[in-house]
Write a protein that holds these residues in place. Structure first.
Motif, mmCIF file in Angstrom:
data_model
loop_
_atom_site.group_PDB
_atom_site.id
_atom_site.type_symbol
_atom_site.label_atom_id
_atom_site.label_comp_id
_atom_site.label_asym_id
_atom_site.label_seq_id
_atom_site.Cartn_x
_atom_site.Cartn_y
_atom_site.Cartn_z
ATOM 1 N N MET A 92 -13.875 4.765 0.560
ATOM 2 C CA MET A 92 -14.695 4.934 1.912
ATOM 3 C C MET A 92 -16.038 4.272 1.889
ATOM 4 S SD MET A 92 -12.577 7.031 3.481
ATOM 5 C CE MET A 92 -13.557 7.811 4.665
ATOM 6 N N ARG A 93 -16.774 4.186 0.843
ATOM 7 C CA ARG A 93 -17.859 3.523 0.809
ATOM 8 C C ARG A 93 -17.911 1.965 0.986
ATOM 9 N NH1 ARG A 93 -21.544 6.639 -3.520
ATOM 10 N NH2 ARG A 93 -23.135 5.329 -2.970
ATOM 11 N N MET A 94 -16.797 1.415 0.469
ATOM 12 C CA MET A 94 -16.629 -0.045 0.481
ATOM 13 C C MET A 94 -16.081 -0.375 1.934
ATOM 14 S SD MET A 94 -14.977 -1.246 -3.103
ATOM 15 C CE MET A 94 -15.936 -1.309 -4.607
ATOM 16 N N LYS A 95 -15.316 0.357 2.566
ATOM 17 C CA LYS A 95 -14.813 0.424 3.979
ATOM 18 C C LYS A 95 -15.895 0.308 4.787
ATOM 19 C CE LYS A 95 -10.456 -0.058 4.299
ATOM 20 N NZ LYS A 95 -9.635 -1.245 4.976
ATOM 21 N N GLU A 96 -17.005 1.053 4.496
ATOM 22 C CA GLU A 96 -18.328 0.825 5.443
ATOM 23 C C GLU A 96 -18.809 -0.643 5.645
ATOM 24 O OE1 GLU A 96 -21.173 3.736 4.045
ATOM 25 O OE2 GLU A 96 -19.896 5.364 4.632
ATOM 26 N N LYS A 97 -18.784 -1.257 4.419
ATOM 27 C CA LYS A 97 -19.298 -2.569 4.281
ATOM 28 C C LYS A 97 -18.392 -3.435 4.703
ATOM 29 C CE LYS A 97 -21.286 -6.276 1.376
ATOM 30 N NZ LYS A 97 -20.626 -7.284 1.617
ATOM 31 N N ASN A 98 -17.032 -3.493 4.667
ATOM 32 C CA ASN A 98 -16.127 -4.236 4.956
ATOM 33 C C ASN A 98 -14.997 -3.534 5.439
ATOM 34 O OD1 ASN A 98 -14.218 -6.522 5.417
ATOM 35 N ND2 ASN A 98 -14.258 -7.334 3.336
ATOM 36 N N PRO A 99 -14.601 -3.089 6.856
ATOM 37 C CA PRO A 99 -13.716 -2.277 7.065
ATOM 38 C C PRO A 99 -12.244 -3.052 6.964
ATOM 39 C CG PRO A 99 -15.252 -2.635 8.853
ATOM 40 C CD PRO A 99 -15.814 -3.408 7.739
ATOM 41 N N ARG A 100 -12.159 -4.557 6.679
ATOM 42 C CA ARG A 100 -11.006 -5.361 6.469
ATOM 43 C C ARG A 100 -10.477 -5.363 5.284
ATOM 44 N NH1 ARG A 100 -11.050 -10.265 10.720
ATOM 45 N NH2 ARG A 100 -9.043 -10.178 10.170
ATOM 46 N N MET A 101 -11.194 -4.837 4.335
ATOM 47 C CA MET A 101 -10.918 -4.807 2.916
ATOM 48 C C MET A 101 -9.551 -4.138 2.599
ATOM 49 S SD MET A 101 -11.295 -6.056 -0.232
ATOM 50 C CE MET A 101 -12.673 -7.058 0.393
ATOM 51 N N LYS A 102 -8.823 -4.882 1.616
ATOM 52 C CA LYS A 102 -7.415 -4.258 1.304
ATOM 53 C C LYS A 102 -7.561 -3.435 -0.008
ATOM 54 C CE LYS A 102 -6.399 -8.329 1.358
ATOM 55 N NZ LYS A 102 -7.518 -8.683 2.164
ATOM 56 N N PHE A 103 -6.869 -2.098 -0.200
ATOM 57 C CA PHE A 103 -7.163 -1.502 -1.356
ATOM 58 C C PHE A 103 -5.868 -0.822 -1.764
ATOM 59 C CE2 PHE A 103 -11.380 -0.809 0.308
ATOM 60 C CZ PHE A 103 -11.950 -0.498 -0.795
ATOM 61 N N ALA A 104 -5.580 -0.797 -2.962
ATOM 62 C CA ALA A 104 -4.660 -0.237 -3.828
ATOM 63 C C ALA A 104 -5.049 0.990 -4.511
ATOM 64 C CB ALA A 104 -3.704 -1.220 -4.517
ATOM 65 N N PHE A 105 -4.391 2.074 -4.925
ATOM 66 C CA PHE A 105 -4.974 3.080 -5.756
ATOM 67 C C PHE A 105 -3.825 3.256 -6.900
ATOM 68 C CE2 PHE A 105 -6.149 3.799 -1.139
ATOM 69 C CZ PHE A 105 -7.540 3.898 -1.436
ATOM 70 N N MET A 106 -4.725 3.206 -7.854
ATOM 71 C CA MET A 106 -3.701 3.717 -9.149
ATOM 72 C C MET A 106 -3.892 5.213 -9.761
ATOM 73 S SD MET A 106 -3.782 0.406 -11.675
ATOM 74 C CE MET A 106 -2.719 0.950 -12.527
ATOM 75 N N THR A 107 -2.712 5.598 -10.268
ATOM 76 C CA THR A 107 -3.022 7.128 -10.537
ATOM 77 C C THR A 107 -2.012 7.410 -11.594
ATOM 78 O OG1 THR A 107 -3.230 9.600 -9.932
ATOM 79 C CG2 THR A 107 -1.629 8.023 -8.800
#
Length: 146
Positions: free
Chosen positions: A81-96
């Motif tokens: 959420m915080r990184m998307k505030e700076k760069n809404p186009r950033m791609k993410f993957a989540f490991m769990t």
């Protein structure tokens, strides 16, 4: 004919030092059957330091952020959420390591989270590379088809 090699810069955030080392090494290793794509990984054990570093780089510096969900200080979803505030186009993957993560719940909270962006630990390097390439290229098709 030699194809130009594409290098993708990944930010990887996980509070477990051994996992950081193994995943970084696995992603950066060269495989003879994939001569066109390569990963450069910046690994962070501390999510606050990762966020600071992300905010100090230009928006196009990273191609994707790979983050663990369960971390002290800033968890993976808050980091997203915080990184998307700076760069809404950033791609993410989540490991769990938790198979019971309600991926649909995350997708309902933020429509931008694709349930296919969740990766279960443990994962092999080749499977992780394939998954990250899928996420990167899927994102490019979405943004550049509009």
């Amino acid at each position: 004919m030699q194809t130009e090699q594409q290098v993708f810069r990944i930010m990887f955030v996980d509070n477990e030092k051994d996992i950081l080392r193994v995943i970084k090494r696995g992603l950066e290793s060269y495989e003879s059957n994939d001569s066109t794509n390569k990963f450069k990984v910046d690994a962070y054990q501390d999510s606050e330091l990762a966020l600071q570093s992300f905010q100090n780089h230009p928006d196009n510096y990273y191609d994707l952020v790979l983050t663990d969900l369960k971390m002290p200080k800033i968890n993976g979803f808050e980091l997203y959420m915080r990184m998307k505030e700076k760069n809404p186009r950033m791609k993410f993957a989540f490991m769990t390591a938790y198979d019971n993560i309600d991926k649909e719940k995350f997708a309902n909270y933020s429509a931008a989270i694709d349930p296919s962006s969740f990766i279960s630990k443990p994962v092999t390097a080749s499977k992780l590379k394939s998954k990250l390439m899928y996420i990167i290229y899927k994102w490019y098709r979405v943004w550049y088809s509009n």
